[in-house]
Design a protein around this motif. Sequence first.
Motif, PDB file in Angstrom:
ATOM      1  N   LEU A 221     -10.315  -0.683   1.718  1.00  0.00           N
ATOM      2  CA  LEU A 221      -9.402   0.084   2.560  1.00  0.00           C
ATOM      3  C   LEU A 221      -7.947  -0.282   2.293  1.00  0.00           C
ATOM      4  CD1 LEU A 221     -11.316   0.266   5.956  1.00  0.00           C
ATOM      5  CD2 LEU A 221     -11.238   1.924   4.081  1.00  0.00           C
ATOM      6  N   ILE A 222      -7.680  -1.537   1.953  1.00  0.00           N
ATOM      7  CA  ILE A 222      -6.307  -1.918   1.583  1.00  0.00           C
ATOM      8  C   ILE A 222      -5.863  -1.131   0.352  1.00  0.00           C
ATOM      9  CG2 ILE A 222      -4.855  -3.784   0.697  1.00  0.00           C
ATOM     10  CD1 ILE A 222      -6.493  -5.700   2.490  1.00  0.00           C
ATOM     11  N   MET A 223      -6.724  -1.062  -0.645  1.00  0.00           N
ATOM     12  CA  MET A 223      -6.364  -0.300  -1.842  1.00  0.00           C
ATOM     13  C   MET A 223      -6.185   1.180  -1.510  1.00  0.00           C
ATOM     14  SD  MET A 223      -8.313   0.167  -5.523  1.00  0.00           S
ATOM     15  CE  MET A 223      -7.555  -1.285  -6.254  1.00  0.00           C
ATOM     16  N   THR A 224      -7.110   1.745  -0.736  1.00  0.00           N
ATOM     17  CA  THR A 224      -7.016   3.164  -0.376  1.00  0.00           C
ATOM     18  C   THR A 224      -5.726   3.453   0.372  1.00  0.00           C
ATOM     19  OG1 THR A 224      -9.443   3.268  -0.192  1.00  0.00           O
ATOM     20  CG2 THR A 224      -8.190   5.064   0.801  1.00  0.00           C
ATOM     21  N   ALA A 225      -5.401   2.624   1.356  1.00  0.00           N
ATOM     22  CA  ALA A 225      -4.209   2.839   2.174  1.00  0.00           C
ATOM     23  C   ALA A 225      -2.935   2.630   1.375  1.00  0.00           C
ATOM     24  CB  ALA A 225      -4.236   1.913   3.379  1.00  0.00           C
ATOM     25  N   THR A 226      -2.927   1.644   0.488  1.00  0.00           N
ATOM     26  CA  THR A 226      -1.746   1.377  -0.342  1.00  0.00           C
ATOM     27  C   THR A 226      -1.427   2.561  -1.234  1.00  0.00           C
ATOM     28  OG1 THR A 226      -2.172  -1.007  -0.324  1.00  0.00           O
ATOM     29  CG2 THR A 226      -0.788  -0.167  -2.089  1.00  0.00           C
ATOM     30  N   ILE A 227      -2.463   3.143  -1.823  1.00  0.00           N
ATOM     31  CA  ILE A 227      -2.260   4.325  -2.668  1.00  0.00           C
ATOM     32  C   ILE A 227      -1.822   5.515  -1.821  1.00  0.00           C
ATOM     33  CG2 ILE A 227      -3.400   5.973  -4.204  1.00  0.00           C
ATOM     34  CD1 ILE A 227      -5.343   3.639  -4.929  1.00  0.00           C
ATOM     35  N   ALA A 228      -2.532   5.753  -0.739  1.00  0.00           N
ATOM     36  CA  ALA A 228      -2.263   6.941   0.081  1.00  0.00           C
ATOM     37  C   ALA A 228      -0.857   6.922   0.672  1.00  0.00           C
ATOM     38  CB  ALA A 228      -3.306   7.039   1.198  1.00  0.00           C
ATOM     39  N   HIS A 229      -0.428   5.771   1.185  1.00  0.00           N
ATOM     40  CA  HIS A 229       0.872   5.692   1.857  1.00  0.00           C
ATOM     41  C   HIS A 229       1.992   5.208   0.938  1.00  0.00           C
ATOM     42  CE1 HIS A 229      -0.430   6.718   5.933  1.00  0.00           C
ATOM     43  NE2 HIS A 229      -1.553   6.086   5.645  1.00  0.00           N
ATOM     44  N   ASN A 230       1.631   4.878  -0.290  1.00  0.00           N
ATOM     45  CA  ASN A 230       2.613   4.522  -1.313  1.00  0.00           C
ATOM     46  C   ASN A 230       3.495   3.348  -0.880  1.00  0.00           C
ATOM     47  OD1 ASN A 230       3.846   4.810  -3.851  1.00  0.00           O
ATOM     48  ND2 ASN A 230       5.479   6.085  -2.993  1.00  0.00           N
ATOM     49  N   ARG A 231       2.887   2.348  -0.269  1.00  0.00           N
ATOM     50  CA  ARG A 231       3.618   1.134   0.098  1.00  0.00           C
ATOM     51  C   ARG A 231       2.646  -0.023   0.262  1.00  0.00           C
ATOM     52  NH1 ARG A 231       3.422   0.153   5.706  1.00  0.00           N
ATOM     53  NH2 ARG A 231       2.739   1.908   6.992  1.00  0.00           N
ATOM     54  N   ASP A 232       3.194  -1.221   0.216  1.00  0.00           N
ATOM     55  CA  ASP A 232       2.386  -2.424   0.339  1.00  0.00           C
ATOM     56  C   ASP A 232       2.147  -2.774   1.808  1.00  0.00           C
ATOM     57  OD1 ASP A 232       2.207  -2.812  -2.412  1.00  0.00           O
ATOM     58  OD2 ASP A 232       4.113  -3.900  -2.475  1.00  0.00           O
ATOM     59  N   PRO A 233       1.147  -3.604   2.092  1.00  0.00           N
ATOM     60  CA  PRO A 233       0.934  -4.072   3.463  1.00  0.00           C
ATOM     61  C   PRO A 233       2.101  -4.928   3.935  1.00  0.00           C
ATOM     62  CG  PRO A 233      -0.973  -4.532   2.048  1.00  0.00           C
ATOM     63  CD  PRO A 233       0.125  -4.122   1.151  1.00  0.00           C
ATOM     64  N   ILE A 234       2.231  -5.093   5.245  1.00  0.00           N
ATOM     65  CA  ILE A 234       3.302  -5.922   5.790  1.00  0.00           C
ATOM     66  C   ILE A 234       2.968  -7.406   5.651  1.00  0.00           C
ATOM     67  CG2 ILE A 234       3.994  -4.119   7.416  1.00  0.00           C
ATOM     68  CD1 ILE A 234       2.679  -5.812   9.643  1.00  0.00           C
ATOM     69  N   TYR A 235       1.735  -7.750   5.329  1.00  0.00           N
ATOM     70  CA  TYR A 235       1.286  -9.121   5.116  1.00  0.00           C
ATOM     71  C   TYR A 235       1.147  -9.378   3.619  1.00  0.00           C
ATOM     72  CZ  TYR A 235      -2.866  -6.201   4.993  1.00  0.00           C
ATOM     73  OH  TYR A 235      -3.736  -5.189   4.709  1.00  0.00           O
ATOM     74  N   GLN A 236       0.984 -10.631   3.242  1.00  0.00           N
ATOM     75  CA  GLN A 236       0.761 -10.977   1.842  1.00  0.00           C
ATOM     76  C   GLN A 236      -0.677 -10.630   1.461  1.00  0.00           C
ATOM     77  OE1 GLN A 236       2.864 -12.118  -0.589  1.00  0.00           O
ATOM     78  NE2 GLN A 236       4.511 -11.751   0.905  1.00  0.00           N
TER      79      GLN A 236
END
Length: 276
Positions: A221-236
């Motif tokens: 889900l991190i990979m899916t969300a990163t691609i979809a929203h075109n940004r990195d998570p707020i955490y490391q």
Amino acid sequence: MAFEIPSTALSQISDQSRRCIERLQKHQAETVDLSDRPNSKLAAVLVLLYEKSGELRVLLTTRSKSLRSHPGQTALPGGKVDDTDEGVVETAYREAFEEVGLPLQSPQMHTICVLRPFISSAKLLVTPVVSLLTNLSLLDNLKRSESEVDRIFDHPLEAILDPSIVAKEPLVEKGSEDWPYDTELYHPTDIQLPWLANSTYRMHRFRSTASPIKGLTAEILIMTATIAHNRDPIYQRYAPGQFTMFNDVLRVLDSEQHSNSSSRLGTPVGIATGVV
């Protein structure tokens, strides 16, 4: 592998959600050759996205506590590739049908893309198939497989990048079996993986309305969300020294397995643990 989604389907969702879907459609997955892998080592999961109240959400399940592997854990619908499956896309949809009753074929479900594989703790190569559902009435007819699934729920996709987004949800009680951590919404720990040459791995955990989203499901889900929203998570996202390229992980896994096999024959083989 390219998939087409009718413009009529995209017109049913908000502009923000449409842009997310379009980014996923354009995503070029890391090339991984699995042609020499037996089906017994291959699996697929369905990342089913749909829009509610203007935000994309993802369908999740809590595995039955009677299962031998990962009982009570959050999962995406999915399972091993059958010899009769034509590919991982068919596997993902077949497993979703068996586990939660999603129809095998529906004009309201549209395959968006296939992500690169992930390696599970059971050393399965798991390929995520991302799909868009445009008719939410199908969700009203979901029926869990009682032997495999305890609960069916969903989660905002963007909350995987910014866990504070989920604070508005009716979350499980803090300190309960479903969130036994002292943090409010997100709980990471760095661990070592003995089965992957003792490499370091950051375990992400997200509080939800059901069981914690963690491990392989969280990674997908991190990979899916990163691609979809075109940004990195707020955490490391990664632990120091953690592998970030799948082919590097696969190379180390294969070296580890070859080493173990050769050691049993009395011929030790060194393990490559660096990124190459």
